[in-house]
Motif scaffolding. Structure first.
Motif, PDB file in Angstrom:
ATOM      1  N   ASP A  42       1.613   2.700  -7.728  1.00 11.49           N
ATOM      2  CA  ASP A  42       1.933   3.707  -8.743  1.00 11.49           C
ATOM      3  C   ASP A  42       1.833   3.079 -10.133  1.00 11.49           C
ATOM      4  OD1 ASP A  42       2.544   5.425  -6.697  1.00 11.49           O
ATOM      5  OD2 ASP A  42       4.688   5.572  -7.127  1.00 11.49           O
ATOM      6  N   ASP A  57      -0.740   7.781  -8.990  1.00 15.09           N
ATOM      7  CA  ASP A  57      -0.462   7.238  -7.653  1.00 15.09           C
ATOM      8  C   ASP A  57      -1.812   6.864  -7.039  1.00 15.09           C
ATOM      9  OD1 ASP A  57       0.107   6.841  -4.981  1.00 15.09           O
ATOM     10  OD2 ASP A  57       1.238   8.688  -4.718  1.00 15.09           O
ATOM     11  N   ASP A 215       4.589  11.155  -5.021  1.00 13.95           N
ATOM     12  CA  ASP A 215       5.034  11.725  -3.746  1.00 13.95           C
ATOM     13  C   ASP A 215       5.939  10.773  -2.961  1.00 13.95           C
ATOM     14  OD1 ASP A 215       3.080   9.897  -2.956  1.00 13.95           O
ATOM     15  OD2 ASP A 215       2.465  11.115  -1.246  1.00 13.95           O
ATOM     16  N   GLY A 216       6.110   9.545  -3.447  1.00 10.33           N
ATOM     17  CA  GLY A 216       7.099   8.651  -2.835  1.00 10.33           C
ATOM     18  C   GLY A 216       8.511   9.193  -3.013  1.00 10.33           C
ATOM     19  N   ASP A 254       7.385   4.820   0.746  1.00  5.34           N
ATOM     20  CA  ASP A 254       6.245   4.797  -0.185  1.00  5.34           C
ATOM     21  C   ASP A 254       6.742   4.265  -1.531  1.00  5.34           C
ATOM     22  OD1 ASP A 254       3.758   5.232  -1.290  1.00  5.34           O
ATOM     23  OD2 ASP A 254       3.830   7.423  -1.152  1.00  5.34           O
TER      24      ASP A 254
HETATM   25 CA    CA Z   1       2.306   7.726  -2.944  1.00  2.00          CA
END
Ligand code: CA
Length: 266
Positions: A42, A57, A215-216, A254
């Motif tokens: 990221d 990302d 999205d982590g 993530d």
């Molecule tokens: Ca990710």
């Protein structure tokens, strides 16, 4: 309180006059490798003075994801923001920057075999100098949220296969988050020469709190928990720390990145 200046320079209260106030921006950004991965792909940009913010990302083997997200964030970090600029001018400036980043990532991947196929998401915003409007450019599954009046609204649309299934009614948002194909993107930077980038402008109100994240965070915690977490922090920095802690508590599988931007009336 609405005020007006008299010829003598004194300030008079003017009941009923349009309310004029100066708005200002406070922001913080934080990234964390999470509890499973060894590297962090990221990247983020926080430019409080220019009121420009972005998360990216990256994806790709041999650390190429890191290269792609860094190339995207560097492009936003170098974005020239003319002052004053309209929200529409900022939107077009962001679009040009994202397009430039796409070409740079695509051609770098073509020149260097170990970086072939690298790509990245990018969600970027720029707030006008008077803090009345925000412009956004977005591609991929990082997100922009707005917290206003105790409610959280996702302002961006995920470019993922599971989101397409949610849109067509095949999956619920809860099923989508847990789906094995949850991270399959339908659009990203570095995949095609002529990529479609979402963009928009929107009005800003005093008290608005914007959240940009990868999205982590949202792959692990629900929007309800994002809202609950963000609402209990008094500062952007505190909100970022709580969000990252919540994602790690949920498994941290993530990399996690969050930016929180507060717009307030002085
Ligand atoms: Ca990710």
């Amino acid at each position: 309180m609405p005020v007006n200046k008299t010829s003598s320079g004194r300030l008079l209260e003017m009941p009923g006059a349009p309310y004029r106030c100066v708005m200002r921006v406070k922001a913080a950004g934080l990234t964390d490798v999470g509890r499973v991965r060894t590297g962090n792909e990221d990247a983020f940009v926080v430019r409080v003075e220019a009121r420009v913010f972005a998360v990216a990302d990256g994806m790709g083997g041999h650390a190429a994801g890191e290269v792609a997200s860094r190339m995207a964030s560097d492009t936003i970090a170098a974005l020239e923001v003319p002052a004053p600029a309209t929200a529409e001018a900022l939107r077009q400036g962001l679009l040009r920057a994202v397009t430039t980043a796409n070409h740079a990532i695509l051609y770098d991947g073509e020149r260097q075999p170990e970086r072939a196929g690298m790509g990245t998401t990018l969600t970027a915003i720029a707030i006008t100098a008077d803090c009345r409007e925000v412009a956004c450019a977005h591609i991929g599954d990082s997100r922009l949220y707005l917290m206003r009046g105790g409610r959280l609204t996702q302002l961006t649309h995920d470019h993922t296969w599971v989101q397409d299934q949610v849109d067509s009614g095949t999956l619920t948002t809860v099923q989508a988050r847990a789906h094995p194909l949850a991270s399959v993107l339908t659009r990203s930077l570095g995949s095609f020469d002529d990529v479609m980038i979402d963009s928009f402008t929107a009005p800003v109100e005093p008290g608005d709190r914007y959240v940009l994240c990868t999205d982590g965070l949202t792959g692990l915690i629900s929007d309800e928990l994002v809202l609950k977490t963000v609402a209990q922090a008094s500062t952007p920095d505190g909100a970022c720390r709580l969000l990252i802690a919540a994602a790690n508590e949920a498994g941290g599988r993530d990399n996690i990145t969050a930016i929180v931007v507060d717009v307030s009336a002085e």
